[in-house]
Write a protein that holds these residues in place. Structure first.
Motif, PDB file in Angstrom:
ATOM      1  N   ILE A  90       0.778  -1.260   0.218  1.00  9.43           N
ATOM      2  CA  ILE A  90      -0.217  -0.031  -0.204  1.00  9.43           C
ATOM      3  C   ILE A  90       1.227   1.251  -0.168  1.00  9.43           C
ATOM      4  CG2 ILE A  90      -1.423   1.081   1.486  1.00  9.43           C
ATOM      5  CD1 ILE A  90      -3.161  -1.187   1.909  1.00  9.43           C
ATOM      6  N   LEU A  91       1.615   1.396   0.480  1.00 11.84           N
ATOM      7  CA  LEU A  91       3.093   2.607   1.009  1.00 11.84           C
ATOM      8  C   LEU A  91       3.667   2.867  -0.698  1.00 11.84           C
ATOM      9  CD1 LEU A  91       3.949   2.168   4.548  1.00 11.84           C
ATOM     10  CD2 LEU A  91       2.369   3.106   3.780  1.00 11.84           C
ATOM     11  N   PHE A  92       3.790   1.445  -0.920  1.00 15.00           N
ATOM     12  CA  PHE A  92       4.330   1.663  -2.361  1.00 15.00           C
ATOM     13  C   PHE A  92       3.718   2.126  -3.319  1.00 15.00           C
ATOM     14  CE2 PHE A  92       4.783  -0.412  -6.582  1.00 15.00           C
ATOM     15  CZ  PHE A  92       6.229   0.040  -6.844  1.00 15.00           C
ATOM     16  N   LEU A  93       2.717   1.717  -3.377  1.00 10.84           N
ATOM     17  CA  LEU A  93       1.720   2.491  -4.402  1.00 10.84           C
ATOM     18  C   LEU A  93       1.402   4.148  -3.975  1.00 10.84           C
ATOM     19  CD1 LEU A  93      -0.870  -0.708  -4.717  1.00 10.84           C
ATOM     20  CD2 LEU A  93       1.227   0.427  -6.735  1.00 10.84           C
ATOM     21  N   ALA A  94       1.104   4.661  -3.156  1.00  7.15           N
ATOM     22  CA  ALA A  94       0.904   5.757  -2.503  1.00  7.15           C
ATOM     23  C   ALA A  94       2.367   6.233  -2.924  1.00  7.15           C
ATOM     24  CB  ALA A  94       1.073   6.207  -0.696  1.00  7.15           C
ATOM     25  N   SER A  95       3.647   5.919  -3.169  1.00 10.82           N
ATOM     26  CA  SER A  95       4.326   6.920  -2.835  1.00 10.82           C
ATOM     27  C   SER A  95       4.912   6.862  -5.081  1.00 10.82           C
ATOM     28  CB  SER A  95       5.837   5.788  -2.686  1.00 10.82           C
ATOM     29  OG  SER A  95       5.567   5.806  -1.424  1.00 10.82           O
ATOM     30  N   LEU A  96       4.182   6.083  -5.494  1.00 11.50           N
ATOM     31  CA  LEU A  96       3.311   6.111  -7.087  1.00 11.50           C
ATOM     32  C   LEU A  96       3.010   6.444  -7.485  1.00 11.50           C
ATOM     33  CD1 LEU A  96       5.457   4.675  -9.388  1.00 11.50           C
ATOM     34  CD2 LEU A  96       3.671   2.279  -8.950  1.00 11.50           C
ATOM     35  N   VAL A  97       1.839   7.124  -6.651  1.00 10.24           N
ATOM     36  CA  VAL A  97       0.295   8.089  -7.331  1.00 10.24           C
ATOM     37  C   VAL A  97       0.575   8.781  -8.135  1.00 10.24           C
ATOM     38  CG1 VAL A  97      -1.440   9.093  -6.606  1.00 10.24           C
ATOM     39  CG2 VAL A  97      -0.797   7.051  -5.503  1.00 10.24           C
ATOM     40  N   SER A  98       1.886   9.510  -7.886  1.00  9.93           N
ATOM     41  CA  SER A  98       1.185  11.168  -8.394  1.00  9.93           C
ATOM     42  C   SER A  98       2.725  10.444  -9.728  1.00  9.93           C
ATOM     43  CB  SER A  98       3.395  11.731  -8.222  1.00  9.93           C
ATOM     44  OG  SER A  98       4.494  11.455  -7.957  1.00  9.93           O
ATOM     45  N   PHE A  99       2.937   9.671 -10.262  1.00  9.02           N
ATOM     46  CA  PHE A  99       3.391   9.170 -12.464  1.00  9.02           C
ATOM     47  C   PHE A  99       2.580   9.225 -12.884  1.00  9.02           C
ATOM     48  CE2 PHE A  99       5.013   5.980 -15.183  1.00  9.02           C
ATOM     49  CZ  PHE A  99       5.417   7.004 -15.325  1.00  9.02           C
ATOM     50  N   PRO A 100       1.502   7.930 -12.194  1.00  8.83           N
ATOM     51  CA  PRO A 100      -0.208   7.844 -13.554  1.00  8.83           C
ATOM     52  C   PRO A 100      -0.743   9.087 -13.240  1.00  8.83           C
ATOM     53  CG  PRO A 100       0.017   6.781 -11.434  1.00  8.83           C
ATOM     54  CD  PRO A 100       1.178   7.100 -12.068  1.00  8.83           C
ATOM     55  N   SER A 101      -1.052   9.723 -12.160  1.00  7.03           N
ATOM     56  CA  SER A 101      -1.627  10.727 -12.154  1.00  7.03           C
ATOM     57  C   SER A 101      -1.815  12.353 -12.986  1.00  7.03           C
ATOM     58  CB  SER A 101      -1.804  11.982 -10.715  1.00  7.03           C
ATOM     59  OG  SER A 101      -2.194  10.473 -10.156  1.00  7.03           O
ATOM     60  N   GLN A 106      -1.668  15.320 -18.694  1.00  7.71           N
ATOM     61  CA  GLN A 106      -0.990  15.437 -19.492  1.00  7.71           C
ATOM     62  C   GLN A 106      -0.970  14.754 -21.418  1.00  7.71           C
ATOM     63  OE1 GLN A 106       3.713  16.040 -19.093  1.00  7.71           O
ATOM     64  NE2 GLN A 106       3.011  15.901 -16.808  1.00  7.71           N
ATOM     65  N   PHE A 107      -1.557  13.553 -20.823  1.00  2.00           N
ATOM     66  CA  PHE A 107      -1.959  13.121 -22.585  1.00  2.00           C
ATOM     67  C   PHE A 107      -3.483  12.482 -22.309  1.00  2.00           C
ATOM     68  CE2 PHE A 107       2.665  11.935 -21.604  1.00  2.00           C
ATOM     69  CZ  PHE A 107       3.310  12.333 -22.905  1.00  2.00           C
ATOM     70  N   PHE A 108      -4.041  13.002 -21.693  1.00  2.00           N
ATOM     71  CA  PHE A 108      -6.124  13.430 -21.821  1.00  2.00           C
ATOM     72  C   PHE A 108      -5.977  13.794 -22.787  1.00  2.00           C
ATOM     73  CE2 PHE A 108     -10.400  13.287 -20.261  1.00  2.00           C
ATOM     74  CZ  PHE A 108     -10.688  12.393 -20.831  1.00  2.00           C
ATOM     75  N   ARG A 109      -7.207  12.931 -23.149  1.00  2.00           N
ATOM     76  CA  ARG A 109      -7.321  14.493 -24.905  1.00  2.00           C
ATOM     77  C   ARG A 109      -6.076  13.723 -25.934  1.00  2.00           C
ATOM     78  NH1 ARG A 109     -12.592  12.863 -24.845  1.00  2.00           N
ATOM     79  NH2 ARG A 109     -13.822  14.106 -23.063  1.00  2.00           N
ATOM     80  N   THR A 110      -5.687  13.605 -26.072  1.00  2.00           N
ATOM     81  CA  THR A 110      -4.501  13.376 -26.929  1.00  2.00           C
ATOM     82  C   THR A 110      -4.003  12.226 -27.673  1.00  2.00           C
ATOM     83  OG1 THR A 110      -2.700  12.582 -25.813  1.00  2.00           O
ATOM     84  CG2 THR A 110      -3.194  15.109 -25.449  1.00  2.00           C
ATOM     85  N   PRO A 111      -3.622  11.616 -28.533  1.00  2.00           N
ATOM     86  CA  PRO A 111      -3.903  10.202 -29.098  1.00  2.00           C
ATOM     87  C   PRO A 111      -3.264   9.245 -28.422  1.00  2.00           C
ATOM     88  CG  PRO A 111      -2.955  11.729 -30.796  1.00  2.00           C
ATOM     89  CD  PRO A 111      -3.268  12.872 -29.190  1.00  2.00           C
ATOM     90  N   SER A 112      -2.520   9.673 -27.381  1.00  2.19           N
ATOM     91  CA  SER A 112      -2.142   8.819 -26.247  1.00  2.19           C
ATOM     92  C   SER A 112      -3.140   7.868 -25.426  1.00  2.19           C
ATOM     93  CB  SER A 112      -0.709   8.942 -25.535  1.00  2.19           C
ATOM     94  OG  SER A 112       0.512   9.131 -27.152  1.00  2.19           O
ATOM     95  N   GLU A 113      -3.985   9.110 -24.842  1.00  3.44           N
ATOM     96  CA  GLU A 113      -5.033   8.962 -24.396  1.00  3.44           C
ATOM     97  C   GLU A 113      -5.229   7.366 -23.474  1.00  3.44           C
ATOM     98  OE1 GLU A 113      -8.745  10.940 -23.987  1.00  3.44           O
ATOM     99  OE2 GLU A 113      -9.740   9.640 -25.268  1.00  3.44           O
ATOM    100  N   GLN A 114      -5.582   6.691 -24.333  1.00  2.00           N
ATOM    101  CA  GLN A 114      -5.811   5.397 -23.816  1.00  2.00           C
ATOM    102  C   GLN A 114      -4.552   4.156 -22.995  1.00  2.00           C
ATOM    103  OE1 GLN A 114      -4.369   1.943 -25.705  1.00  2.00           O
ATOM    104  NE2 GLN A 114      -4.749   0.934 -23.918  1.00  2.00           N
ATOM    105  N   ILE A 115      -3.554   4.936 -23.345  1.00  2.00           N
ATOM    106  CA  ILE A 115      -2.320   4.130 -22.320  1.00  2.00           C
ATOM    107  C   ILE A 115      -2.039   5.019 -21.427  1.00  2.00           C
ATOM    108  CG2 ILE A 115       0.046   4.027 -22.573  1.00  2.00           C
ATOM    109  CD1 ILE A 115      -1.257   2.045 -24.830  1.00  2.00           C
ATOM    110  N   ALA A 116      -2.228   6.407 -20.948  1.00  2.00           N
ATOM    111  CA  ALA A 116      -2.700   7.218 -19.895  1.00  2.00           C
ATOM    112  C   ALA A 116      -3.696   6.617 -18.972  1.00  2.00           C
ATOM    113  CB  ALA A 116      -2.183   8.512 -20.252  1.00  2.00           C
ATOM    114  N   VAL A 117      -5.039   6.153 -19.370  1.00  2.00           N
ATOM    115  CA  VAL A 117      -5.534   5.689 -18.588  1.00  2.00           C
ATOM    116  C   VAL A 117      -5.514   4.564 -18.032  1.00  2.00           C
ATOM    117  CG1 VAL A 117      -8.692   5.632 -19.176  1.00  2.00           C
ATOM    118  CG2 VAL A 117      -7.389   7.322 -19.819  1.00  2.00           C
ATOM    119  N   SER A 118      -4.988   3.781 -19.069  1.00  2.00           N
ATOM    120  CA  SER A 118      -4.694   2.034 -18.839  1.00  2.00           C
ATOM    121  C   SER A 118      -3.864   2.604 -17.250  1.00  2.00           C
ATOM    122  CB  SER A 118      -4.575   1.522 -19.331  1.00  2.00           C
ATOM    123  OG  SER A 118      -5.908   1.645 -20.905  1.00  2.00           O
TER     124      SER A 118
END
Length: 204
Positions: A90-101, A106-118
């Motif tokens: 849980i703590l590892f994932l909490a530390s990681l939250v900022s990266f996928p966010s 940055q990539f939502f509503r761009t051609p790469s949004e699918q990868i970012a949302v996944s």
């Protein structure tokens, strides 16, 4: 019964606090040579809106994780090795939250949004699995739980955690075809966790 989880809780609170504090490092003061021009400064600040979105998403994600973590540990009095490793995940994932966010902002509503949302929805699948693992470790040996905690309360907490798993798995699967729908599911689940956290208000 004496509570044995004080060190785990203190360490966890420190990790959550550091994870939230480091988020602000992603916000940058604009660098340009027109500092005396208010309009230019305002334009530069507005251009950084994806960073502000990432900060808000990350902050509230970590905050909700911390609230539920704190309330779970109000019901856990002892520890074992499995519980400590589940907590570490849980703590590892909490530390990681900022990266996928950040990817999402940055990539939502761009051609790469699918990868970012996944990636974003996939992270929440892992977060939910980690919380289910933590509660499983706490419950498989009733000696770890607060004395007097009833079977109905234990089942209620377990079910709330389990309800989130199929929803996050559905969001992850949908992210490959309908990224916006998948994101909406994740945002709606914020409300679910806020509501379900009230069910953890079981008096000691």
């Amino acid at each position: 019964m004496e509570k044995e989880t004080a060190r785990i809780e203190a360490f966890s609170d420190a990790v959550f606090a550091i994870a939230v504090t480091l988020l602000v490092l992603e916000l940058h003061v604009p660098e340009f040579n027109e500092g005396k021009n208010p309009a230019a400064l305002l334009h530069a600040l507005c251009a950084q809106w994806p960073g502000y979105v990432a900060f808000i998403i990350s902050f509230f994600t970590i905050f909700i994780m911390w609230v539920n973590h704190h309330k779970l540990f109000k019901q856990i009095y002892k520890r074992n090795t499995g519980l400590m490793f589940a907590n570490g995940l849980i703590l590892f994932l909490a530390s990681l939250v900022s990266f996928p966010s950040s990817l999402l902002s940055q990539f939502f509503r761009t051609p790469s949004e699918q990868i970012a949302v996944s990636i974003y929805t996939g992270m929440f699948v892992l977060v939910n699995i980690a919380y289910n693992w933590l509660w499983y470790e706490a419950c498989k040996d009733n000696g770890l739980l607060r004395p007097g905690l009833g079977a109905g309360d234990i089942r209620k907490i377990r079910n709330d955690n389990l309800y989130g798993l199929p929803a996050y798995l559905a969001a992850f699967a949908l992210s490959f075809y309908f990224p916006t729908t998948a994101l909406i599911i994740c945002l709606l689940l914020w409300g679910f966790w806020v509501r379900s956290s009230k069910k953890l208000e079981i008096e000691n």
